[in-house]
Motif scaffolding. Sequence first.
Motif, PDB file in Angstrom:
ATOM      1  N   ILE A 195     -11.580  14.985 -16.192  1.00 52.96           N
ATOM      2  CA  ILE A 195     -11.519  15.239 -14.756  1.00 52.96           C
ATOM      3  C   ILE A 195     -10.549  14.292 -14.033  1.00 52.96           C
ATOM      4  O   ILE A 195     -10.040  14.620 -12.966  1.00 52.96           O
ATOM      5  CB  ILE A 195     -12.946  15.145 -14.143  1.00 52.96           C
ATOM      6  N   LEU A 196     -10.257  13.138 -14.612  1.00 51.57           N
ATOM      7  CA  LEU A 196      -9.362  12.174 -13.946  1.00 51.57           C
ATOM      8  C   LEU A 196      -7.959  12.135 -14.559  1.00 51.57           C
ATOM      9  O   LEU A 196      -7.130  11.327 -14.166  1.00 51.57           O
ATOM     10  CB  LEU A 196      -9.974  10.764 -13.993  1.00 51.57           C
ATOM     11  N   ARG A 197      -7.709  13.049 -15.501  1.00 50.41           N
ATOM     12  CA  ARG A 197      -6.406  12.979 -16.183  1.00 50.41           C
ATOM     13  C   ARG A 197      -5.257  13.486 -15.320  1.00 50.41           C
ATOM     14  O   ARG A 197      -4.097  13.329 -15.675  1.00 50.41           O
ATOM     15  CB  ARG A 197      -6.461  13.708 -17.521  1.00 50.41           C
ATOM     16  N   SER A 198      -5.615  14.091 -14.164  1.00 47.36           N
ATOM     17  CA  SER A 198      -4.562  14.488 -13.236  1.00 47.36           C
ATOM     18  C   SER A 198      -3.843  13.242 -12.726  1.00 47.36           C
ATOM     19  O   SER A 198      -2.688  13.294 -12.334  1.00 47.36           O
ATOM     20  CB  SER A 198      -5.148  15.285 -12.074  1.00 47.36           C
ATOM     21  N   TYR A 199      -4.531  12.110 -12.766  1.00 48.24           N
ATOM     22  CA  TYR A 199      -3.917  10.851 -12.301  1.00 48.24           C
ATOM     23  C   TYR A 199      -3.091  10.174 -13.392  1.00 48.24           C
ATOM     24  O   TYR A 199      -2.325   9.272 -13.125  1.00 48.24           O
ATOM     25  CB  TYR A 199      -4.999   9.852 -11.854  1.00 48.24           C
ATOM     26  N   THR A 200      -3.310  10.578 -14.646  1.00 50.53           N
ATOM     27  CA  THR A 200      -2.649   9.881 -15.753  1.00 50.53           C
ATOM     28  C   THR A 200      -1.687  10.800 -16.510  1.00 50.53           C
ATOM     29  O   THR A 200      -1.437  10.599 -17.696  1.00 50.53           O
ATOM     30  CB  THR A 200      -3.693   9.314 -16.748  1.00 50.53           C
ATOM     31  N   ASP A 201      -1.184  11.825 -15.824  1.00 48.44           N
ATOM     32  CA  ASP A 201      -0.284  12.796 -16.456  1.00 48.44           C
ATOM     33  C   ASP A 201      -0.900  13.392 -17.712  1.00 48.44           C
ATOM     34  O   ASP A 201      -0.223  13.627 -18.711  1.00 48.44           O
ATOM     35  CB  ASP A 201       1.070  12.145 -16.820  1.00 48.44           C
ATOM     36  N   GLY A 202      -2.201  13.614 -17.668  1.00 43.12           N
ATOM     37  CA  GLY A 202      -2.874  14.246 -18.800  1.00 43.12           C
ATOM     38  C   GLY A 202      -3.210  13.304 -19.934  1.00 43.12           C
ATOM     39  O   GLY A 202      -3.796  13.721 -20.935  1.00 43.12           O
ATOM     40  N   GLU A 203      -2.857  12.023 -19.804  1.00 45.55           N
ATOM     41  CA  GLU A 203      -3.137  11.069 -20.894  1.00 45.55           C
ATOM     42  C   GLU A 203      -4.642  10.828 -21.028  1.00 45.55           C
ATOM     43  O   GLU A 203      -5.336  10.598 -20.044  1.00 45.55           O
ATOM     44  CB  GLU A 203      -2.440   9.730 -20.620  1.00 45.55           C
ATOM     45  N   LYS A 204      -5.141  10.831 -22.280  1.00 45.15           N
ATOM     46  CA  LYS A 204      -6.555  10.590 -22.547  1.00 45.15           C
ATOM     47  C   LYS A 204      -6.892   9.109 -22.460  1.00 45.15           C
ATOM     48  O   LYS A 204      -8.035   8.726 -22.221  1.00 45.15           O
ATOM     49  CB  LYS A 204      -6.897  11.015 -23.987  1.00 45.15           C
ATOM     50  N   ALA A 205      -5.917   8.282 -22.771  1.00 43.08           N
ATOM     51  CA  ALA A 205      -6.140   6.829 -22.743  1.00 43.08           C
ATOM     52  C   ALA A 205      -4.884   6.174 -22.209  1.00 43.08           C
ATOM     53  O   ALA A 205      -3.773   6.604 -22.511  1.00 43.08           O
ATOM     54  CB  ALA A 205      -6.456   6.322 -24.142  1.00 43.08           C
ATOM     55  N   VAL A 206      -5.097   5.165 -21.392  1.00 40.60           N
ATOM     56  CA  VAL A 206      -3.958   4.422 -20.850  1.00 40.60           C
ATOM     57  C   VAL A 206      -4.232   2.929 -21.054  1.00 40.60           C
ATOM     58  O   VAL A 206      -5.365   2.528 -21.316  1.00 40.60           O
ATOM     59  CB  VAL A 206      -3.742   4.710 -19.339  1.00 40.60           C
ATOM     60  N   ALA A 207      -3.188   2.124 -20.935  1.00 39.41           N
ATOM     61  CA  ALA A 207      -3.361   0.678 -21.083  1.00 39.41           C
ATOM     62  C   ALA A 207      -3.326   0.041 -19.706  1.00 39.41           C
ATOM     63  O   ALA A 207      -2.612   0.505 -18.811  1.00 39.41           O
ATOM     64  CB  ALA A 207      -2.267   0.099 -21.972  1.00 39.41           C
ATOM     65  N   GLY A 208      -4.141  -0.972 -19.523  1.00 37.01           N
ATOM     66  CA  GLY A 208      -4.150  -1.680 -18.249  1.00 37.01           C
ATOM     67  C   GLY A 208      -4.363  -3.151 -18.514  1.00 37.01           C
ATOM     68  O   GLY A 208      -4.498  -3.570 -19.669  1.00 37.01           O
ATOM     69  N   SER A 209      -4.403  -3.925 -17.426  1.00 35.78           N
ATOM     70  CA  SER A 209      -4.664  -5.350 -17.619  1.00 35.78           C
ATOM     71  C   SER A 209      -5.486  -5.887 -16.461  1.00 35.78           C
ATOM     72  O   SER A 209      -5.566  -5.267 -15.392  1.00 35.78           O
ATOM     73  CB  SER A 209      -3.343  -6.116 -17.739  1.00 35.78           C
ATOM     74  N   GLY A 210      -6.108  -7.026 -16.679  1.00 36.94           N
ATOM     75  CA  GLY A 210      -6.936  -7.640 -15.639  1.00 36.94           C
ATOM     76  C   GLY A 210      -7.991  -8.512 -16.277  1.00 36.94           C
ATOM     77  O   GLY A 210      -8.437  -8.228 -17.391  1.00 36.94           O
TER      78      GLY A 210
END
Lengths: 316, 92
Positions: free
Chosen positions: B10-25
């Motif tokens: 449901i949130l992949r519209s924000y990630t260009d369809g990516e199932k997993a993304v990398a982040g930091s924090g």
Amino acid sequence: MRFDSPLAAVGNTPLVRLPRLSPAESVRVWAKLEDRNPTGSIKDRPALFMIEQAEKDGRLTPGCTILEPTSGNTGISLAMAARLKGYRIVCVMPENTSAERRELLAMWGAEIISSPAAGGSNTAVRVAKELAAEHPDWVMLYQYGNPDNAGAHYATTGPEILADLPSVTHFVAGLGTTGTLMGAGRYLREQRPGVKIIAAEPRYDDLVYGLRNLDEGFVPELYDAAVLTSRYSVSSTDAVARTRELLSEEGIFAGISTGAALHAALGTARKAVAAGEEADIVFVVADGGWKYLSTGVYTAASTEEAVALLHGQLWA
Amino acid sequence: MAIEVRIPTILRSYTDGEKAVAGSGGTLAELFADLDASHPGIRERLVDGGELRRFINVYLNDEDVRFLDGIATSLKDGDSVTILPAVAGGMR
């Protein structure tokens, strides 16, 4: 053990130590075999308790129709009790539910109303609530919000565990309606304030979650986070691997949600060993593997193959 | 520092369809702020008034962060964060 009727034989299930899966002499893992209930699952406890409490309250009277959103064990338990007690029962279940489930419900005389596959159990709950509004004379016991669901475990599951294992340190069970964890958890916490209550929640693949709307999510009314110490999300892969391990190592033929609970129990056990703590960890075998045989996960050559067979299916 | 974040359909519209993304924090809150920089709008779907939204579950290495420190939960390199919608059990 002798009982005056099949319904009287609910509960008092065995608690067995798992010598091969327990990681150390000082960290013991115990299985509460709830598949030994009359219809083969832990749900016999809340189903019977909810019916009997509703009878006491006068909500459920002879000739009544019981309505319940359920695609599985609760419906089967309610249908069996309804047949013996003479109630009509209507179950609302997602249309993509397996043939075995439909057969089992039909076998005990339940009428089935299908809800759209999209949205799964969330949709079944919504449809059942609509039907309840249309038929005010039907009695919806509503396992997700009925305090007697948790009450059954407070009155029976919790006391049985404490009686059999006064040294219990951890209680691990699957999280669905949350009734088992809320009821047994509250009882054990009252009796053993330091006890850890741990939930194992099934994590499905994308096919199951689909395009679920985040604003219309579902949290059972019974759920009280304060009862839990921690909550794990267990993937299909881990649940299937543990279900197979339970079978091959200890000879216990359990349903797939039990694999999820075992995964959380063994993770907890590993932590206790690392911390040098003594532990008696009880986890719930919610049902046997019979209803899941057709998935092929028990006989698949490898866990990878078994997981592939389960792709897109609800398993807990 | 890289943290793998698994994104529900449901949130992949924000990630260009990516199932997993990398982040930091260093915390979940920082991670969500970092995600929002690369995927604008996603933070708003996860957090409301500084708390996780009611029907959002977030897991750090499979453990529900509500039983850790919630949005203030500390993260370290190599952690895996999974975001999921809250759903009713399957075969209850």
